[in-house]
Scaffold this motif. Structure first.
Motif, PDB file in Angstrom:
ATOM      1  N   TYR A  83      -3.128 -12.963 -10.717  1.00 18.28           N
ATOM      2  CA  TYR A  83      -2.378 -11.736 -10.487  1.00 18.28           C
ATOM      3  C   TYR A  83      -1.825 -11.745  -9.068  1.00 18.28           C
ATOM      4  O   TYR A  83      -2.446 -12.286  -8.152  1.00 18.28           O
ATOM      5  CB  TYR A  83      -3.269 -10.502 -10.641  1.00 18.28           C
ATOM      6  CG  TYR A  83      -3.858 -10.296 -12.012  1.00 18.28           C
ATOM      7  CD1 TYR A  83      -3.223  -9.480 -12.946  1.00 18.28           C
ATOM      8  CD2 TYR A  83      -5.062 -10.902 -12.371  1.00 18.28           C
ATOM      9  CE1 TYR A  83      -3.775  -9.280 -14.205  1.00 18.28           C
ATOM     10  CE2 TYR A  83      -5.619 -10.707 -13.630  1.00 18.28           C
ATOM     11  CZ  TYR A  83      -4.967  -9.906 -14.540  1.00 18.28           C
ATOM     12  OH  TYR A  83      -5.512  -9.713 -15.784  1.00 18.28           O
ATOM     13  N   ILE A  84      -0.669 -11.130  -8.901  1.00 16.32           N
ATOM     14  CA  ILE A  84      -0.183 -10.812  -7.560  1.00 16.32           C
ATOM     15  C   ILE A  84      -0.727  -9.430  -7.228  1.00 16.32           C
ATOM     16  O   ILE A  84      -0.605  -8.498  -8.032  1.00 16.32           O
ATOM     17  CB  ILE A  84       1.354 -10.813  -7.504  1.00 16.32           C
ATOM     18  CG1 ILE A  84       1.879 -12.240  -7.681  1.00 16.32           C
ATOM     19  CG2 ILE A  84       1.844 -10.233  -6.179  1.00 16.32           C
ATOM     20  CD1 ILE A  84       3.392 -12.335  -7.725  1.00 16.32           C
ATOM     21  N   VAL A  85      -1.346  -9.292  -6.070  1.00 14.52           N
ATOM     22  CA  VAL A  85      -1.932  -8.011  -5.676  1.00 14.52           C
ATOM     23  C   VAL A  85      -1.344  -7.574  -4.336  1.00 14.52           C
ATOM     24  O   VAL A  85      -1.230  -8.373  -3.402  1.00 14.52           O
ATOM     25  CB  VAL A  85      -3.480  -8.105  -5.595  1.00 14.52           C
ATOM     26  CG1 VAL A  85      -3.918  -9.201  -4.632  1.00 14.52           C
ATOM     27  CG2 VAL A  85      -4.073  -6.765  -5.184  1.00 14.52           C
ATOM     28  N   ILE A  86      -0.929  -6.320  -4.275  1.00 10.30           N
ATOM     29  CA  ILE A  86      -0.382  -5.734  -3.048  1.00 10.30           C
ATOM     30  C   ILE A  86      -1.208  -4.497  -2.712  1.00 10.30           C
ATOM     31  O   ILE A  86      -1.309  -3.570  -3.519  1.00 10.30           O
ATOM     32  CB  ILE A  86       1.104  -5.357  -3.215  1.00 10.30           C
ATOM     33  CG1 ILE A  86       1.923  -6.609  -3.551  1.00 10.30           C
ATOM     34  CG2 ILE A  86       1.629  -4.686  -1.949  1.00 10.30           C
ATOM     35  CD1 ILE A  86       3.394  -6.333  -3.817  1.00 10.30           C
ATOM     36  N   ASP A  87      -1.811  -4.501  -1.527  1.00 12.69           N
ATOM     37  CA  ASP A  87      -2.614  -3.367  -1.072  1.00 12.69           C
ATOM     38  C   ASP A  87      -1.749  -2.506  -0.164  1.00 12.69           C
ATOM     39  O   ASP A  87      -1.424  -2.890   0.961  1.00 12.69           O
ATOM     40  CB  ASP A  87      -3.850  -3.871  -0.314  1.00 12.69           C
ATOM     41  CG  ASP A  87      -4.815  -2.737   0.014  1.00 12.69           C
ATOM     42  OD1 ASP A  87      -4.437  -1.561  -0.188  1.00 12.69           O
ATOM     43  OD2 ASP A  87      -5.937  -3.030   0.460  1.00 12.69           O
ATOM     44  N   ARG A  88      -1.363  -1.338  -0.659  1.00 15.73           N
ATOM     45  CA  ARG A  88      -0.506  -0.431   0.112  1.00 15.73           C
ATOM     46  C   ARG A  88      -1.305   0.675   0.790  1.00 15.73           C
ATOM     47  O   ARG A  88      -0.730   1.620   1.313  1.00 15.73           O
ATOM     48  CB  ARG A  88       0.541   0.197  -0.825  1.00 15.73           C
ATOM     49  CG  ARG A  88       1.467  -0.810  -1.488  1.00 15.73           C
ATOM     50  CD  ARG A  88       2.445  -0.150  -2.421  1.00 15.73           C
ATOM     51  NE  ARG A  88       1.772   0.459  -3.565  1.00 15.73           N
ATOM     52  CZ  ARG A  88       2.395   1.129  -4.537  1.00 15.73           C
ATOM     53  NH1 ARG A  88       3.715   1.273  -4.477  1.00 15.73           N
ATOM     54  NH2 ARG A  88       1.725   1.632  -5.539  1.00 15.73           N
ATOM     55  N   ASN A  89      -2.609   0.567   0.762  1.00 13.86           N
ATOM     56  CA  ASN A  89      -3.461   1.633   1.300  1.00 13.86           C
ATOM     57  C   ASN A  89      -3.710   1.497   2.792  1.00 13.86           C
ATOM     58  O   ASN A  89      -4.373   2.342   3.393  1.00 13.86           O
ATOM     59  CB  ASN A  89      -4.812   1.633   0.567  1.00 13.86           C
ATOM     60  CG  ASN A  89      -4.645   1.845  -0.931  1.00 13.86           C
ATOM     61  OD1 ASN A  89      -3.796   2.613  -1.357  1.00 13.86           O
ATOM     62  ND2 ASN A  89      -5.433   1.134  -1.727  1.00 13.86           N
ATOM     63  N   LYS A  90      -3.211   0.427   3.396  1.00 12.32           N
ATOM     64  CA  LYS A  90      -3.412   0.211   4.823  1.00 12.32           C
ATOM     65  C   LYS A  90      -2.063   0.182   5.533  1.00 12.32           C
ATOM     66  O   LYS A  90      -1.024  -0.029   4.918  1.00 12.32           O
ATOM     67  CB  LYS A  90      -4.154  -1.109   5.062  1.00 12.32           C
ATOM     68  CG  LYS A  90      -5.492  -1.209   4.346  1.00 12.32           C
ATOM     69  CD  LYS A  90      -6.085  -2.602   4.524  1.00 12.32           C
ATOM     70  CE  LYS A  90      -7.396  -2.737   3.761  1.00 12.32           C
ATOM     71  NZ  LYS A  90      -7.964  -4.105   3.872  1.00 12.32           N
ATOM     72  N   GLU A  91      -2.100   0.381   6.855  1.00  3.36           N
ATOM     73  CA  GLU A  91      -0.857   0.319   7.622  1.00  3.36           C
ATOM     74  C   GLU A  91      -0.253  -1.074   7.517  1.00  3.36           C
ATOM     75  O   GLU A  91       0.941  -1.242   7.340  1.00  3.36           O
ATOM     76  CB  GLU A  91      -1.126   0.654   9.094  1.00  3.36           C
ATOM     77  CG  GLU A  91       0.149   0.609   9.948  1.00  3.36           C
ATOM     78  CD  GLU A  91      -0.125   0.813  11.424  1.00  3.36           C
ATOM     79  OE1 GLU A  91       0.851   1.028  12.164  1.00  3.36           O
ATOM     80  OE2 GLU A  91      -1.287   0.761  11.830  1.00  3.36           O
ATOM     81  N   PHE A  92      -1.124  -2.092   7.628  1.00  2.00           N
ATOM     82  CA  PHE A  92      -0.679  -3.472   7.457  1.00  2.00           C
ATOM     83  C   PHE A  92      -0.995  -3.877   6.027  1.00  2.00           C
ATOM     84  O   PHE A  92      -2.120  -4.227   5.696  1.00  2.00           O
ATOM     85  CB  PHE A  92      -1.413  -4.385   8.450  1.00  2.00           C
ATOM     86  CG  PHE A  92      -0.832  -5.774   8.513  1.00  2.00           C
ATOM     87  CD1 PHE A  92       0.102  -6.107   9.482  1.00  2.00           C
ATOM     88  CD2 PHE A  92      -1.198  -6.747   7.594  1.00  2.00           C
ATOM     89  CE1 PHE A  92       0.643  -7.385   9.539  1.00  2.00           C
ATOM     90  CE2 PHE A  92      -0.663  -8.019   7.639  1.00  2.00           C
ATOM     91  CZ  PHE A  92       0.261  -8.335   8.617  1.00  2.00           C
ATOM     92  N   ARG A  93      -0.023  -3.796   5.161  1.00  2.00           N
ATOM     93  CA  ARG A  93      -0.232  -4.101   3.755  1.00  2.00           C
ATOM     94  C   ARG A  93      -0.537  -5.582   3.552  1.00  2.00           C
ATOM     95  O   ARG A  93      -0.090  -6.422   4.330  1.00  2.00           O
ATOM     96  CB  ARG A  93       1.016  -3.740   2.944  1.00  2.00           C
ATOM     97  CG  ARG A  93       1.455  -2.289   3.067  1.00  2.00           C
ATOM     98  CD  ARG A  93       2.715  -2.095   2.244  1.00  2.00           C
ATOM     99  NE  ARG A  93       3.301  -0.791   2.434  1.00  2.00           N
ATOM    100  CZ  ARG A  93       4.422  -0.394   1.830  1.00  2.00           C
ATOM    101  NH1 ARG A  93       5.055  -1.226   1.004  1.00  2.00           N
ATOM    102  NH2 ARG A  93       4.906   0.805   2.037  1.00  2.00           N
ATOM    103  N   THR A  94      -1.288  -5.877   2.514  1.00  2.00           N
ATOM    104  CA  THR A  94      -1.577  -7.274   2.181  1.00  2.00           C
ATOM    105  C   THR A  94      -0.862  -7.653   0.887  1.00  2.00           C
ATOM    106  O   THR A  94      -0.662  -6.824  -0.001  1.00  2.00           O
ATOM    107  CB  THR A  94      -3.094  -7.503   2.013  1.00  2.00           C
ATOM    108  OG1 THR A  94      -3.606  -6.623   1.010  1.00  2.00           O
ATOM    109  CG2 THR A  94      -3.810  -7.247   3.327  1.00  2.00           C
TER     110      THR A  94
END
Length: 347
Positions: A83-94
């Motif tokens: 899966y491609i995962v994008i964490d938008r919960n932080k200022e610096f997204r992963t």
């Protein structure tokens, strides 16, 4: 393929069975150790003949999942679904890859994809193209090594680069969601420019990145198409006088049978469609899981790239018993084939 104990050790498919078997037993230094070991254990074969290539793909998928033959598992990575995962919960997204999906963690997931290598190619290609390949460990505000190499816009330093980075990630999300192909179009332009400037190495890199991105988009389309849980009636001609009818819902074939064109009535086909789509009970409100993605991809590719013809049967046609509407829709598929056959040649 069976071993001396009668256990099934490998399941495969072939258009030309003789040629496929010969390819295994032909002495070749190019054979990997897995193939050499497989051949040394083969003692018998079972052969299952299908009417269509589509059925062969689906049957192979079903048998491998149910039987779990030793050599099919050896030839397939246990972590082949990514899966491609994008964490938008932080200022610096992963933005990265994972083999596990957690729908409760608030992160955004795309996939699953059946080739981790292709996913990695696409992600690295996008990161390199837009200079977001940051190598910082986030423990310092000093610029990372990739910043000095021109591969990072400086997210590791903070400031306006963070906002620029987040905008790029928004564009990536839009690309994977199928709502904005801007990144793909920009890469095509860069490839064309590199080719015009005789920078063929750069053009080849962009070509490979574009192919990897198209792989991701195609997978997303297959998943979206399947998760809509459509009732699909498919006709594939086996010859001038016979055809095969498939009834498909989600990633399941509910019905398949051969028919003679002259001996089949529209009422008969309509009744079959009404019966099978009305009686089926599938959980159609859930996302595809890892065990369903292979079948979904096979069905999607079959419908979009084969010689078959299909018609989506809306749920309200079934609920409201619109028998004549269904009959007419299926007969149009048959008549379309006959019209093509009887049309005059192009001059």
């Amino acid at each position: 393929m069976k071993d001396s104990c009668g256990s099934i050790i490998y399941v495969g498919k072939a258009k030309n069975f003789k040629r496929r078997v010969q390819s295994y037993f032909h002495q070749s230094k190019a054979h990997p150790q897995k193939i050499i070991k497989l051949v040394s254990n083969i003692r018998d074969f079972d052969i299952l003949l299908t009417d269509t290539e589509f059925e062969a793909f689906m049957l192979e998928c079903k048998l491998i999942r149910e039987i779990k033959p030793l050599f099919n598992k050896m030839m397939k990575s246990p972590q082949s679904y990514s899966y491609i995962v994008i964490d938008r919960n932080k200022e610096f997204r992963t933005f990265g890859i994972t083999n596990n999906r957690n729908d409760q963690d608030g992160k955004l997931y795309f996939g699953p994809y059946t080739s981790k290598n292709r996913v990695e190619q696409a992600i690295i290609g996008i990161k390199e193209s837009y200079k977001i390949l940051c190598s910082s460990n986030k423990k310092t505000t000093a610029p990372c090594l990739n910043y000095s190499l021109g591969l990072c816009i400086g997210m590791c330093r903070g400031g306006t680069a963070i906002s620029e980075y987040n905008t790029i990630l928004d564009n990536i999300i839009a690309l994977l969601s199928g709502t904005d192909m801007g990144i793909l179009e920009e890469m095509k332009e860069r490839m064309a420019t590199a080719s015009e400037n005789f920078d063929f190495e750069a053009a080849a890199k962009y070509r490979d990145r574009i192919e990897a991105i198209n792989f991701l988009i195609k997978k997303e389309k297959a998943i979206e198409f399947t998760e809509k849980s459509k009732n699909i009636a498919v006709l594939e001609y086996l010859g001038d006088e016979t055809f095969k009818l498939f009834l498909i819902k989600r990633n399941k074939i509910l019905f398949s049978k051969r028919f003679d064109i002259d001996g089949t009535s529209r009422e008969q086909l309509g009744s079959i469609i009404m019966t099978y789509f009305k009686d089926v009970s599938l959980k159609t409100n859930k996302e595809l899981d890892r065990d369903e993605i292979d079948e979904a991809q096979i069905i999607y590719n079959y419908l979009k790239s084969s010689n078959s013809r299909y018609k989506t049967i809306p749920d309200n046609w079934i609920r409201n018993h619109k028998d004549k509407t269904i009959e007419n829709a299926v007969m149009k598929l048959i008549l379309k084939k006959q019209t093509i056959q009887n049309s005059p040649p192009l001059s």
